[in-house]
Design an enzyme around this catalytic site. Structure first.
Site, short mmCIF file in Angstrom:
data_model
loop_
_atom_site.label_atom_id
_atom_site.label_comp_id
_atom_site.label_asym_id
_atom_site.label_seq_id
_atom_site.Cartn_x
_atom_site.Cartn_y
_atom_site.Cartn_z
N SER A 140 -25.39 -38.53 100.45
CA SER A 140 -26.23 -38.88 99.16
C SER A 140 -25.68 -40.38 98.63
O SER A 140 -24.54 -40.04 97.95
CB SER A 140 -27.28 -37.96 98.35
OG SER A 140 -27.82 -38.82 97.24
N TYR A 153 -24.88 -31.18 92.21
CA TYR A 153 -25.63 -32.12 92.95
C TYR A 153 -24.74 -32.87 93.49
O TYR A 153 -24.82 -32.91 94.53
CB TYR A 153 -27.15 -32.29 92.80
CG TYR A 153 -28.23 -32.60 93.76
CD1 TYR A 153 -28.52 -32.25 94.89
CD2 TYR A 153 -28.20 -34.21 94.13
CE1 TYR A 153 -29.02 -32.65 95.99
CE2 TYR A 153 -28.32 -34.97 95.30
CZ TYR A 153 -28.90 -34.04 96.41
OH TYR A 153 -29.83 -34.11 97.54
#
Length: 262
Positions: A140, A153
């Site tokens: 990401s 995360y």
């Protein structure tokens, strides 16, 4: 005509994983779908068998459970037909770090990082021995930016990016291609895992556009593919700045700026 390799996709019941399954099926690849939701995978498999004629196997597995993860690892080690691994399974958490429980952040790291690492480790030796194979790891853009504020995360996605880049350098000469894909905000169910209404998130990319762009990068054999980034020279400059540091860090003594007390 050469037989196309089978593709194993994790997190394949919905979103990015299901879309990768669809796109590879339309390219003629047989599939192995891995996720917790058997009903959704069966519906996807039935549709893809009918529309594309490919063979589709299903493994129902929670990759945070060691025994279930081991089943997928064994399949990757033993099934010589599988030549592409798509590590897509992942989740997110809502709240700040101090609001998240220790068990929850450990579970997040287990799925997003450890399970991906174990599956990659299961597949890579066989791929390297064969001199062929590809591993697609879904990272990401948040893995580049602690400023986004979701520390654990973001850290898991930074791990995925670093691992992918390192393995691409190590395994590339052995014929194995490793790609890190860095989506930005994409319309998937992961927002619900974090307690966020997806319709309130600005600038969302649709899943189909994300995967189609990522597959352009795959076909070009990019080490890192960032579908929403307009100017590739920004990434190239980032890489160049990082690499420029490397010759300067292997020093016998501390830098002069640290040899004087404040």
């Amino acid at each position: 005509m050469a037989v196309l390799p089978s593709v194993l996709v994790t997190g394949a019941s919905t979103g990015i994983g299901a879309t990768y399954a669809d796109r590879f099926a339309r390219r003629g690849h047989d599939l192995v779908l891995v996720a917790r939701d058997r009903k959704r995978m069966e519906a996807l498999a039935a549709r893809l068998r009918q529309e594309t004629g490919v063979a589709v196997d299903i493994i129902q597995a929670d990759l945070t459970q060691a025994a279930e993860l081991a089943v997928v690892e064994t399949r990757l080690r033993d099934d010589a037909r599988i030549g592409i691994l798509v590590n897509n399974a992942g989740t997110a958490l809502g709240g700040s770090f101090i609001e998240q429980s220790t068990d929850d952040v450990a579970r997040l790291a287990n799925l997003n990082s450890t399970a991906l690492l174990r599956l990659t480790s299961a597949a890579a030796p066989r791929f390297a021995q064969a001199g062929d194979g590809a591993i697609i790891n879904i990272s990401s853009v948040v893995g580049l930016a602690p400023e986004f504020g979701t520390a654990v995360y973001c850290a898991t996605k930074a791990f995925v990016l670093f691992l992918s880049q390192g393995l691409n350098l190590e395994l590339g000469p052995k014929g194995v291609y490793v790609q890190a894909v860095l989506p930005a905000a994409t319309r998937t169910e992961i927002w619900g895992h974090a307690g966020v209404d997806v319709d309130t998130v600005p600038g969302l990319m649709e899943v189909g556009e994300l995967v189609d762009a990522a597959l352009v990068g795959f076909d070009r054999r990019e080490a890192v593919t960032i579908p929403p980034l307009p100017d590739v020279e920004q990434w190239n400059a980032f890489q160049a700045a990082r690499q420029a540091i490397l010759p300067n860090v292997g020093q016998e003594h501390a830098a002069a700026r640290y040899r004087q007390a404040v």
